[in-house]
Scaffold this active site. Sequence first.
Site, short mmCIF file in Angstrom:
data_model
loop_
_atom_site.label_atom_id
_atom_site.label_comp_id
_atom_site.label_asym_id
_atom_site.label_seq_id
_atom_site.Cartn_x
_atom_site.Cartn_y
_atom_site.Cartn_z
N ASP A 9 154.08 52.47 20.24
CA ASP A 9 153.79 53.84 19.74
C ASP A 9 154.99 54.76 19.56
OD1 ASP A 9 151.26 52.78 20.05
OD2 ASP A 9 150.51 54.30 21.43
N LYS A 106 145.98 50.36 16.82
CA LYS A 106 144.96 50.42 17.87
C LYS A 106 144.37 51.82 17.93
CE LYS A 106 148.41 51.56 21.31
NZ LYS A 106 147.92 52.93 21.55
N CYS A 151 150.08 54.55 27.24
CA CYS A 151 149.96 53.31 26.47
C CYS A 151 150.91 52.20 26.94
CB CYS A 151 150.12 53.60 24.99
SG CYS A 151 148.70 54.55 24.37
C1 VGL Z 1 149.06 57.77 23.90
C2 VGL Z 1 147.86 59.58 24.59
C3 VGL Z 1 146.97 59.43 23.56
C4 VGL Z 1 150.25 56.87 24.11
C5 VGL Z 1 148.18 57.58 22.86
O1 VGL Z 1 150.73 56.27 23.12
O2 VGL Z 1 150.72 56.77 25.26
N1 VGL Z 1 148.89 58.77 24.77
N2 VGL Z 1 147.14 58.43 22.70
#
Ligand code: VGL
Length: 219
Positions: A9, A106, A151
Amino acid sequence: MDDALIVVDIQNDFCPGGVLAVPEGDSIIPKVNELLAAYSLSILTQDWHPAMHCSFASSKGLPPFSLDMGTRPPSVLWPDHCVAGSQGADFHPALQSWRARYIFRKGTRKELDSYSAFLENDGVTSTGLAGLLSSLGVDKVIVCGLATDYCVKATALDARRLGFEVVVVEDAIRGIGASPDDIENAQVQMREEGCVFAQSGDLMASYTISSISPSKGII
Ligand code: VGL
Ligand code: ZN
């Protein structure tokens, strides 16, 4: 058997200037780029939500960072982030995404979030990543990216539970740290569940040695 690098991410919304910025989230990018150059089998994940996603506070009429009591355990409701196709969902421009072999999205279902790249937040629905890695002969994953306390943690823990060896790159992760102990606790839990921590420089040194070692059959 092979190692796979999983880069979690590294998207605009999780970097400074983004709607859910991880403090210094962009500072890991130079190291991640070096890792991407070193590992021929690499996966970039992207948080990739539809509008009105269940993890968005706005879709429940609640303030960001409040808790959704309708999930077990209660889950954090976030500002709208990483909406599929938006600029915030794009990889950070400094990330050398072209180096990666796979891009894996995802959190794409409206009613079910997925912090982990392996299992969605119901703990049972597979994203398919474990099957992909197993079919490629991968037994060890190297995990880096954002965010340590969400994540990255979920991805590393699921990888362990699914039977992969897991190395977390300590200097190539950053966390949100909404509560002061969140990042530390995440690291403790990953260690307790068998994830090994390493520095990116050490991984690259051992990669270079192993890739030229006769035992690996490269030379
Ligand atoms: C994430 C919060 C919401 C992450 C993703 O990538 O850690 N955190 N969605
Ligand atoms: Zn998300």
